[in-house]
Design an enzyme around this catalytic site. Structure first.
Site, PDB file in Angstrom:
ATOM      1  N   ASP A 166      16.571   1.923  12.662  1.00 15.07           N
ATOM      2  CA  ASP A 166      15.180   2.042  12.187  1.00 15.07           C
ATOM      3  C   ASP A 166      14.118   1.305  12.995  1.00 15.07           C
ATOM      4  O   ASP A 166      13.226   1.914  13.592  1.00 15.07           O
ATOM      5  CB  ASP A 166      15.097   1.617  10.707  1.00 15.07           C
ATOM      6  CG  ASP A 166      15.781   0.281  10.386  1.00 15.07           C
ATOM      7  OD1 ASP A 166      16.308  -0.353  11.312  1.00 15.07           O
ATOM      8  OD2 ASP A 166      15.769  -0.128   9.205  1.00 15.07           O
ATOM      9  N   ARG A 195      12.671 -12.885   9.222  1.00 15.45           N
ATOM     10  CA  ARG A 195      12.333 -13.528   7.944  1.00 15.45           C
ATOM     11  C   ARG A 195      11.798 -14.944   8.136  1.00 15.45           C
ATOM     12  O   ARG A 195      10.765 -15.298   7.569  1.00 15.45           O
ATOM     13  CB  ARG A 195      13.559 -13.577   7.022  1.00 15.45           C
ATOM     14  CG  ARG A 195      14.076 -12.200   6.650  1.00 15.45           C
ATOM     15  CD  ARG A 195      15.170 -12.276   5.605  1.00 15.45           C
ATOM     16  NE  ARG A 195      15.961 -11.040   5.584  1.00 15.45           N
ATOM     17  CZ  ARG A 195      16.446 -10.484   4.484  1.00 15.45           C
ATOM     18  NH1 ARG A 195      16.251 -11.030   3.317  1.00 15.45           N
ATOM     19  NH2 ARG A 195      17.168  -9.366   4.558  1.00 15.45           N
ATOM     20  N   GLU A 230      17.914 -11.286  11.437  1.00 16.76           N
ATOM     21  CA  GLU A 230      17.445 -11.623  10.096  1.00 16.76           C
ATOM     22  C   GLU A 230      16.630 -12.912  10.101  1.00 16.76           C
ATOM     23  O   GLU A 230      15.593 -13.007   9.454  1.00 16.76           O
ATOM     24  CB  GLU A 230      18.624 -11.762   9.120  1.00 16.76           C
ATOM     25  CG  GLU A 230      19.412 -10.482   8.872  1.00 16.76           C
ATOM     26  CD  GLU A 230      18.655  -9.445   8.034  1.00 16.76           C
ATOM     27  OE1 GLU A 230      17.515  -9.706   7.638  1.00 16.76           O
ATOM     28  OE2 GLU A 230      19.234  -8.361   7.799  1.00 16.76           O
ATOM     29  N   GLU A 244      10.351  -0.259   1.861  1.00 18.38           N
ATOM     30  CA  GLU A 244       9.864   0.673   2.901  1.00 18.38           C
ATOM     31  C   GLU A 244       8.864   1.711   2.404  1.00 18.38           C
ATOM     32  O   GLU A 244       7.867   1.992   3.077  1.00 18.38           O
ATOM     33  CB  GLU A 244      11.054   1.372   3.590  1.00 18.38           C
ATOM     34  CG  GLU A 244      11.874   0.461   4.490  1.00 18.38           C
ATOM     35  CD  GLU A 244      12.776  -0.500   3.729  1.00 18.38           C
ATOM     36  OE1 GLU A 244      13.055  -0.239   2.536  1.00 18.38           O
ATOM     37  OE2 GLU A 244      13.194  -1.517   4.314  1.00 18.38           O
TER      38      GLU A 244
HETATM   39  C1  DMJ Z   1      13.938  -6.111   5.477  1.00 14.91           C
HETATM   40  O1  DMJ Z   1      14.634  -7.264   5.737  1.00 14.91           O
HETATM   41  C2  DMJ Z   1      13.239  -5.611   6.689  1.00 14.91           C
HETATM   42  O2  DMJ Z   1      12.265  -4.705   6.310  1.00 14.91           O
HETATM   43  C3  DMJ Z   1      14.182  -4.971   7.658  1.00 14.91           C
HETATM   44  O3  DMJ Z   1      13.514  -4.470   8.782  1.00 14.91           O
HETATM   45  C4  DMJ Z   1      14.917  -3.852   6.992  1.00 14.91           C
HETATM   46  N1  DMJ Z   1      15.534  -4.263   5.782  1.00 14.91           N
HETATM   47  C5  DMJ Z   1      14.860  -5.122   4.859  1.00 14.91           C
HETATM   48  C6  DMJ Z   1      14.173  -4.438   3.725  1.00 14.91           C
HETATM   49  O4  DMJ Z   1      14.753  -3.323   3.247  1.00 14.91           O
END
Ligand code: DMJ
Length: 672
Positions: free
Chosen positions: A437, A309, A305, A574
């Site tokens: 994912d 971020r 995270e 997404e």
């Molecule tokens: C975001 O923090 C990023 O896109 C991550 O890869 C997946 N989840 C969240 C958004 O849904």
């Protein structure tokens, strides 16, 4: 008497002696009739055999025709009057929205037929793949084949910005000696404010000529973009007033929410503000980062995270603005994240303490999430490329190599991996949603970031994985043939469940197709895109739920259904991200209109006095159960992708020069 089909013709045949005196036309006629006569004289079973032979020959020919030709043939036939399928579905649902004809935009833009096919939302007639459940799209290409790159498309939009750094940066000094790597790693951890043995600033001074140059953006140029900027400003005002310096805003209770104590919303927003041309807001955020963003607090944070971020946010801000301060902060943060990689296997621990400089597995499990350990590479590599110091890239390349070497199921990975043993958890779920994912996303994007080398393991793994998605996870609902990507519970049992998170996949697949991936990827992208849209538009709020289920057989009442516990919406990006890729790569305005419908739904149901809030229930407009959280990805991704989706210039960010990290932060593409 005119010859008819069947046995009658035998009575109309001229005699052999009369043929010499005939004209050319008559001779041809005669020959045709003689052929027919011979045909009619054959026994019926022999005729059937010949017909079957010819049919088989034609089918084989069709199979070996390149996919592009098939699509363009279909496209040509379909162009006259085919309304996009989602319009027909919506009409059926008596839920009409205006969508301009998809094809006309393509014709105007002069796009290739292949791209036009992707640009046109799925129509029933256009689906080329067989409709049987679980039969993948036919495709001659596979991971074994060498990747062939397409010619660059002629485009009508341009990006005036060039990224000088990509062309001037010298190659990162790579040092593969394991003992010196180990000592570089230890040095960086021991002295997180140093770089290559000197202060970060001194090192950057040495490589001054290679630093990033500012990029230029013009701000909103139309009403839709202006509406997105207004949404951003509204969110920002609430955050500033009630949560400034904290990670997230709780817009209903008008308080703050702390997660890592890193001012997530500020750092995640920097590049969005820069791209939107919000100079004042960008400056106040920049000043906060410079003066108040500190990393030395003893607190566990999640490696993934914070990488996507914070590190991603700082690096993107650096590359767009050319402001060295962001790179200085990135280096210190990068150094403080390095303890995660000090595991026996090199697979990083999920949690790292930025102050104590120690790392461990999550409290709730001995394992790291697979997507988390494989979704840090773009950022760490960029840090190396930006500083000419190889350690960051080295540690994440090691992770790539380790994961590449593990056994997979048709290229698909279990969602848990152990940092001590370096192996996948047995019987873990396989999913393109939570915890799986972005493994797939970063295979493609790392390959793009590093100059699209032929036969690179990254792209070979990606192709194999998408083959696996097509053969193991992709299904169609029995009635409406909605394509979705399910999960394998225990790595084996198919479950018709799709997280909203999976809706990043259409965009990634189309980006891959644009860069030479097989047509089957584009077809899946197009069909999955339509399904993702349906997960929004079928809800009374026109907002998608966190998780959707799909009918397995005709007895199931609805093709898409949402369980009460899965009915929340967290303002996730997404699907908007995928819409952006579809628009940016095709120029088809239909995707902008789909996005506009959804933007208005967010406005209607999630906007509150102090910002935008997540919801507990998208299934009832009168009882949306506000959840009181505005996640930072609303600012970094959802609003950024909306803004770029509505741009008059689909190359506002040029996807040949930039690759978006998993949190929507653009990083430069390198040539190697
Ligand atoms: C975001 O923090 C990023 O896109 C991550 O890869 C997946 N989840 C969240 C958004 O849904």
């Amino acid at each position: 008497m005119a010859a008819k089909s069947g046995d009658h013709e035998i009575y109309n045949m001229p005699t052999a002696s009369s043929t010499s005196a005939l004209t050319g036309g008559e001779e041809q006629n005669l020959a045709r009739k003689s052929l027919r006569r011979t045909w009619n004289q054959l026994p019926r079973c022999q005729r059937n055999l010949i017909i079957m032979g010819i049919t088989a020959f034609c089918l084989t020919l069709l199979l070996f025709l390149p996919g592009d030709q098939l699509i363009s043939m279909k496209d040509v036939q379909l162009k006259p009057a085919s309304a996009p399928f989602h319009i027909r579905r919506e009409n059926m649902l008596q839920n009409a929205h205006h969508h301009p004809n998809a094809e006309s935009a393509d014709v105007k833009n002069g796009l290739s037929d292949t791209i036009a096919a992707a640009a046109a939302p799925m129509t029933k007639d256009k689906v080329i793949a067989p409709y049987d459940n679980n039969i993948p799209y036919p495709d001659a290409n596979s991971a074994e084949n060498v990747v062939k790159l397409p010619e660059t498309l002629a485009v009508e939009n341009k990006n005036e910005n060039t990224i000088d750094i990509v062309n001037t940066l010298e190659e990162v000094v790579t040092n593969n000696d394991p003992s010196s790597m180990q000592s570089d790693l230890e040095q960086a951890i021991q002295h997180p404010r140093n770089l290559a043995g000197v202060s970060i600033e001194s090192h950057l001074q040495k490589i001054k000529s290679q630093l990033a140059k500012p990029q230029h953006f013009h701000g909103a140029t139309n009403e839709r973009q202006a509406a997105v900027v207004a949404a951003f400003k509204h969110s920002w005002a609430g955050y500033k007033k009630y949560a400034w310096g904290h990670d997230n805003l709780k817009p209903v209770s008008q308080t703050s929410h702390e997660w890592f104590g890193l001012g997530l919303s500020i750092v995640d927003s920097l590049d969005t503000m820069y791209i939107m041309g919000l100079e004042d807001e960008f400056k106040e955020a920049r000043d906060w980062v410079k003066d108040s963003l500190h990393f030395h607090t003893s607190r566990d944070v999640n490696l993934f995270e914070v990488t996507i971020r914070v590190l991603g946010g700082l690096l993107a801000a650096y590359h767009l603005s050319g402001d060295k301060m962001f790179l200085v902060k990135s280096v210190e943060l990068g150094n403080r994240l390095l303890p995660s990689f000090q595991s026996p296997s090199g697979i990083p621990y999920s949690d790292v303490n930025l102050g104590d400089l120690s790392a461990h597995s999550p409290k709730w499990s001995p394992d790291s999430s697979t997507s988390e350990v494989t979704t840090i590479q773009l950022e760490f590599r960029d840090l190396s490329r930006s500083t000419n110091v190889s350690i960051y890239e080295h540690v994440v390349n090691e992770v790539n190599d380790k994961v590449h070497g593990l056994d997979k199921k048709h290229g698909l990975v279990p969602i848990f991996i152990n940092a001590n043993t370096g192996t996948f958890r047995n019987y873990a779920t396989i999913s393109l949603g939570a915890r799986g994912d972005s493994y797939y996303e970063y295979l493609l994007k790392q390959w793009l970031q590093t100059g699209r080398k032929d036969n690179d393991n990254l792209i070979l793994d990606y192709m194999q994985a998408i083959d696996g998605v097509l053969t193991q996870l992709m299904r169609r609902t029995p009635r409406e043939q909605l394509v979705y990507v399910g999960e394998l519970i225990n790595g084996n049992d198919f479950k018709p469940k799709m997280d909203h998170l999976t809706c990043y996949l259409p965009g990634t697949l189309l980006l891959g197709h644009q860069n030479g991936m097989p047509d089957s990827h584009m077809l899946l992208a197009r069909d999955l895109m339509e399904t993702c849209y349906q997960t929004y538009i079928r809800q009374p709020t026109q907002l998608a739920a966190e998780i959707s289920y799909f009918a397995l057989n005709e007895k199931d009442e609805h093709d898409i259904y949402v369980k009460p516990n899965d009915a929340h919406n967290l303002l996730r990006p997404e699907f908007i991200e995928s819409l952006y890729y579809f628009y940016a790569l095709t120029g088809n305005h239909t995707y902008q209109d789909m996005g506009w419908t959804i933007f208005q739904a967010f406005e209607k149901h999630t906007k509150v006095d102090a910002g935008y809030t997540s919801l507990g229930n998208v299934k009832n407009t009168l009882n949306t159960r506000m959840r009181d959280l505005m996640e930072s990805f609303w600012l970094s991704e959802t609003l950024k992708y909306f803004y770029l989706l509505f741009s008059d210039n689909r190359k506002e960010i040029d996807l040949d020069q930039w690759v978006f990290n998993s949190e929507g932060h653009p990083l430069p593409i390198y040539q190697h």
